[in-house]
Scaffold this active site. Structure first.
Site, PDB file in Angstrom:
ATOM      1  N   SER A 148       1.170  -7.741   6.453  1.00  0.00           N
ATOM      2  CA  SER A 148       1.915  -8.449   5.393  1.00  0.00           C
ATOM      3  C   SER A 148       3.351  -8.673   5.835  1.00  0.00           C
ATOM      4  O   SER A 148       3.677  -8.572   7.010  1.00  0.00           O
ATOM      5  CB  SER A 148       1.885  -7.628   4.098  1.00  0.00           C
ATOM      6  OG  SER A 148       2.638  -6.437   4.252  1.00  0.00           O
ATOM      7  N   HIS A 160      -3.281  -1.209  -4.790  1.00  0.00           N
ATOM      8  CA  HIS A 160      -2.328  -2.220  -5.235  1.00  0.00           C
ATOM      9  C   HIS A 160      -2.533  -2.405  -6.737  1.00  0.00           C
ATOM     10  O   HIS A 160      -3.667  -2.451  -7.199  1.00  0.00           O
ATOM     11  CB  HIS A 160      -2.573  -3.562  -4.535  1.00  0.00           C
ATOM     12  CG  HIS A 160      -2.287  -3.543  -3.068  1.00  0.00           C
ATOM     13  ND1 HIS A 160      -1.395  -4.394  -2.468  1.00  0.00           N
ATOM     14  CD2 HIS A 160      -2.774  -2.768  -2.083  1.00  0.00           C
ATOM     15  CE1 HIS A 160      -1.334  -4.141  -1.177  1.00  0.00           C
ATOM     16  NE2 HIS A 160      -2.178  -3.159  -0.908  1.00  0.00           N
ATOM     17  N   GLU A 168      -6.122  -2.920  14.459  1.00  0.00           N
ATOM     18  CA  GLU A 168      -6.031  -3.320  15.861  1.00  0.00           C
ATOM     19  C   GLU A 168      -6.889  -2.418  16.748  1.00  0.00           C
ATOM     20  O   GLU A 168      -7.157  -1.272  16.409  1.00  0.00           O
ATOM     21  CB  GLU A 168      -4.569  -3.202  16.354  1.00  0.00           C
ATOM     22  CG  GLU A 168      -3.601  -4.035  15.582  1.00  0.00           C
ATOM     23  CD  GLU A 168      -3.384  -3.531  14.156  1.00  0.00           C
ATOM     24  OE1 GLU A 168      -3.374  -2.299  13.945  1.00  0.00           O
ATOM     25  OE2 GLU A 168      -3.254  -4.373  13.253  1.00  0.00           O
ATOM     26  N   SER A 212       0.837  -1.203   0.000  1.00  0.00           N
ATOM     27  CA  SER A 212       0.000   0.000   0.000  1.00  0.00           C
ATOM     28  C   SER A 212       0.866   1.244   0.000  1.00  0.00           C
ATOM     29  O   SER A 212       1.776   1.381   0.827  1.00  0.00           O
ATOM     30  CB  SER A 212      -0.887   0.045   1.249  1.00  0.00           C
ATOM     31  OG  SER A 212      -1.777  -1.029   1.251  1.00  0.00           O
TER      32      SER A 212
HETATM   33  I1  8IG Z   1      -1.654   0.927   5.517  1.00  0.00           I
HETATM   34  O1  8IG Z   1      -2.546   0.610  11.393  1.00  0.00           O
HETATM   35  C1  8IG Z   1      -1.927   0.032   7.266  1.00  0.00           C
HETATM   36  N1  8IG Z   1      -1.955  -1.287   7.335  1.00  0.00           N
HETATM   37  N2  8IG Z   1      -2.582  -3.955  11.064  1.00  0.00           N
HETATM   38  N3  8IG Z   1      -2.560  -1.642  11.242  1.00  0.00           N
HETATM   39  C2  8IG Z   1      -2.476  -2.767  10.491  1.00  0.00           C
HETATM   40  N4  8IG Z   1      -2.292  -2.747   9.192  1.00  0.00           N
HETATM   41  C3  8IG Z   1      -2.165  -1.561   8.619  1.00  0.00           C
HETATM   42  C4  8IG Z   1      -2.251  -0.358   9.306  1.00  0.00           C
HETATM   43  C5  8IG Z   1      -2.466  -0.409  10.715  1.00  0.00           C
HETATM   44  N5  8IG Z   1      -2.101   0.640   8.426  1.00  0.00           N
END
Ligand code: 8IG
Length: 271
Positions: free
Chosen positions: A211, A70, A192, A38
């Protein structure tokens, strides 16, 4: 209890993908692979000249991307110094439910295509309030909270120095302002809770995402040297008073584009 040996099947599929890539791109061997996460979609454009673009779904074992931001292509890029880069714009995430083999198919394909190095990029949440959205951070190590592994059976792989100290030094020589952090992979797809973010912090995490860790493990197993770099696209939940949004993630990627594009190009040139 019986143990099951590592199946040869995923490696045969990776070899089929590599064979397809070699014939479709006309490049028998690639040197380095990049997995675009991303915010990193445009970052590969400065690496060099794209000599072939393949829709991912035409390559054995790959599928179209599930996430906006993506790109669903596999590109062959020739860098100025002649190095051949395989740019994988089609990461499969663990949360897509296609299994861990699908998650690591890209790095296994990279190894089968001849790559010696893989650059794993991602967009992630930051735990350090000093890291504004758009800050790139080198991954120094990871904590895998997915409760799974890409390796099957008694495949005991050493992960000491998984994230190449050599390549981190190269990156810092290119951009001395770069900092490092420990990446925590959660399974997702939900972000989270603030309590989980505090937990990640207390166990030693600096970056949170969905990832990279599983891919890095498979990459090391396949003999690749791993370079990991995160783009902090948001502060993790509860670190900032603002709620998280995917829009914010996309905007941070756009804003950081020129800096991280140049960084990738310079790191590849210096490898
Ligand atoms: I972009 O704050 C992205 N991917 N787990 N937490 C998690 N994945 C993410 C976050 C995030 N920001």
């Amino acid at each position: 209890m019986t143990t099951t040996a590592q199946s040869a099947e995923p490696f045969a599929l990776a070899q089929a993908a590599a064979d397809h890539i070699a014939s479709a791109t006309g490049v028998a061997q690639h040197d380095i692979a990049l997995v675009l996460g991303s915010g990193w979609g445009g970052a590969a454009d400065l690496i060099g000249e794209t000599t072939a673009t393949l829709p991912a779904h035409e390559v054995p074992g790959f599928s179209a991307p599930a996430v906006e931001g993506h790109v669903g292509t596999i590109r062959s890029v020739r860098a100025a110094d002649g190095k051949r880069a395989l740019v994988l714009g089609a990461r499969t995430h663990y949360y897509e439910g296609r299994g861990v083999r699908a998650v690591v198919h890209g790095v296994r394909t990279a190894a089968a295509a001849g790559c010696r190095v893989v650059v794993l990029t991602n967009g992630c949440g930051g735990l350090n309030p000093a890291w504004a959205p758009g800050t790139p951070v080198l991954i120094s190590d990871h904590i895998n909270l997915t409760a799974t592994s890409p390796l099957e059976g008694p495949t005991f792989v050493d992960l000491t120095d998984l994230y190449s100290a050599r390549l981190r030094a190269v990156a810092k020589s290119v951009d001395p302002s770069l900092t490092e952090g420990v990446y925590v992979q959660f399974p997702g797809p939900h972000y989270e809770t603030p309590a989980e973010v505090q937990y990640a912090k207390r166990i030693g995490g600096d970056l949170i995402g969905m990832s990279t860790a599983l891919e890095a493990i498979a990459a090391r197993h396949a003999g690749l040297e791993v370079f990991g770099i995160s783009l902090v696209t948001n502060l993790a939940a509860g670190i900032s008073p603002e709620p998280l949004s995917h829009e914010e993630v996309l905007a941070a990627g756009r804003a950081a584009g020129p800096r991280i594009s140049r960084l990738l190009a310079d790191v590849i040139a210096a490898i």
